[in-house]
Enzyme design. Structure first.
Site, PDB file in Angstrom:
ATOM      1  N   SER A  38       0.676  -0.847  -0.065  1.00  0.00           N
ATOM      2  CA  SER A  38      -0.459  -0.047  -0.174  1.00  0.00           C
ATOM      3  C   SER A  38       0.442   1.219   0.466  1.00  0.00           C
ATOM      4  CB  SER A  38      -0.246  -0.447   1.293  1.00  0.00           C
ATOM      5  OG  SER A  38      -1.524  -0.950   1.146  1.00  0.00           O
ATOM      6  N   ASP A 157      12.081   9.207 -10.990  1.00  0.00           N
ATOM      7  CA  ASP A 157      11.715   8.385  -9.196  1.00  0.00           C
ATOM      8  C   ASP A 157      12.748   7.332  -9.461  1.00  0.00           C
ATOM      9  OD1 ASP A 157      10.472   8.478  -7.386  1.00  0.00           O
ATOM     10  OD2 ASP A 157       8.303   7.862  -7.921  1.00  0.00           O
TER      11      ASP A 157
END
Length: 484
Positions: A38, A157
């Protein structure tokens, strides 16, 4: 029910109010099994592709923006960016689709290959890697980035959480904020800037997407793998701004100078001073190699002196010639007596070269490259046999390009260790790049300029005393190589 374009969302199943939950079937094809991870913007699910009967990973946006048009666009863009380069170091994207939430809104998702292993973040959290292990992982990441850049994709990223260590090798994940090379950075909210500790300085200035941004992230990755934390260990943009004023942390001196210099080049504030991903991979390759085993190292230490090798070859030649020239019953030429070979260490920079083989009298002049030495008067020797040169060759002139490389390495090492201020190192390297050759116009003036800069910077303290002494020595080498 079937949804319509523009996002190409296929037929989707109705889902339960506690959506998403294990057992839900998305797009009449993907059965959710268990939530693997998550995050702030998305969840990663283990799912089963019931059409092709295989396990997959499914990325589903979360939070308040999970159903917005922007979320749909970003998910579609991520799927396209990740699918564009074909490289074993980039996780494969299988599909892009969407599902209908209980309120009727559309939730996009990306389907990827399911990987086993652990993220680099989890590995570093247990313990830092050795510099050689870091070089291996960094080299794999550099290769994948080079493929992405060749396809016109900038990841933007690169961080430990987006690098996966799998039995099949190192994989780059999450192209969620990737962009096409040269694409304007029109994000004014900072939502796609990534994580503060890993963001290249130019991203904060809104510059277009360029591959050098990923190289900066790779430099942070290399730094963190060996130290356990990034060079700017911050959590917020405000902390990052304050940390940049103080300067980055330093790599320990136990790390090889070549590794430290490469990381410093990757972390250069000016994008144009950073190497390409391909160059990073090339510079990491020798660092990632394992040293030879003790047995092989011992084998390398066994060497036969050059003079003894010449005598052995002459003996073999005499045997062959004696056999061919003499008929049946003729005497064979006896090979010269040779003492048993001795095991000696190879010459090194710290020890003198092996002594030449003992000279043999000869009626012929002996030759060495570029010179002729007359045989001593009154001596005789076997006809047709030349002896070893009686004079050792003069030392070779120092190669100018090698001298330039040595000077640049000394500057890069000083920057990596903090002995040379970063902007001063850049200035010295820029002048060194103009040294085209020993006979080029203006080379003497450039060397004088370098010497002046070194003395001036040492005087003001931006080059530490010990490093200034090394630079002076390298400049002396350059002067000799240029014949000054």
């Amino acid at each position: 029910m079937r949804l319509t374009p523009p996002y190409g969302v296929g037929e989707c199943s109705w889902v339960t109010p506690d959506w998403p939950a294990a057992g839900d079937l998305l797009a009449h094809r993907y059965r959710l099994v268990t939530r693997l991870e998550s995050g702030g913007m998305a969840d990663i699910w283990r799912a089963r592709d019931e059409l092709l009967e295989r396990p997959v990973a499914l990325k589903l946006p979360t939070g308040g923006t999970a159903t917005s048009a922007e979320a749909l666009h970003l998910a579609w863009k991520e799927a396209r960016m990740a699918a564009r380069p074909a490289h074993p170091g980039i996780a494969v994207v299988h599909d892009y689709n969407g599902a209908v939430r209980p309120d009727g809104s559309v939730a996009p998702f990306v389907v990827m290959e399911l990987l086993t292993g652990e993220t680099l973040a989890a590995r570093v959290e247990r313990a830092p890697l050795t510099w050689r292990e870091a070089a291996r992982v960094g080299g794999a990441v550099a290769g994948a980035l080079a493929a992405a850049h060749a396809s016109g994709v900038v990841h933007r990223d690169i961080k430990p959480g987006n690098v996966m260590l799998t039995p099949a090798g190192v994989k780059i994940l999450d192209f969620g904020i990737s962009a096409i090379t040269g694409e304007p950075d029109d994000d004014e909210t900072g939502a796609t800037f990534g994580t503060p500790a890993y963001v290249a300085p130019e991203r904060l200035d809104g510059k277009p997407a360029e591959p050098t941004t990923d190289v900066y992230g790779l430099g942070v990755l290399l730094f963190e793998m060996v130290t356990g934390q990034p060079p700017y260990p911050v959590d917020t943009w405000e902390e990052l701004e304050a940390a940049r004023l103080r300067g980055p942390s330093r790599l320990p001196h136990e790390v090889p100078a070549e590794f430290r210099a490469l990381v410093a080049d990757c972390l250069a504030d000016e994008p144009g001073l950073r190497p390409t991903a391909e160059e990073v991979g090339d510079r990491l390759a020798p660092l990632a190699d394992e040293p030879p085993s003790p047995r092989h190292a011992a084998r390398r230490r066994i060497a036969v002196p050059a003079g003894l090798a010449a005598v052995l070859l002459a003996g073999v030649a005499a045997l062959i010639l004696g056999t061919r020239d003499g008929g049946p019953g003729s005497e064979r030429a006896a090979p010269p007596a040779v003492a048993p070979p001795a095991v000696v260490p190879p010459p090194s920079a710290a020890s003198p070269s092996p002594s030449p083989a003992p000279e043999r009298p000869s009626a012929r002049a002996t030759t060495a490259p570029g010179r002729t030495t007359a045989a001593p008067a009154g001596t005789t020797g076997a006809p047709g046999r030349a002896t070893a040169a009686t004079t050792r060759p003069a030392p070779a002139r120092l190669d100018f390009d090698d001298a330039v490389t040595r000077f640049r390495s000394a500057v890069e090492d000083g920057r990596a260790t903090g002995e040379i201020r970063s902007d001063v190192a850049t200035d010295l390297l820029n002048v060194a790049r103009t040294l085209d050759g020993p006979d080029a116009a203006g080379v003497e003036a450039r060397l004088t300029d370098l010497a002046t800069k070194v003395e001036a910077r040492a005087g003001e303290g931006s080059v530490e005393r010990e490093r200034a002494a090394v630079l002076r020595s390298r400049l002396d080498d350059l002067d000799r190589a240029a014949g000054l």
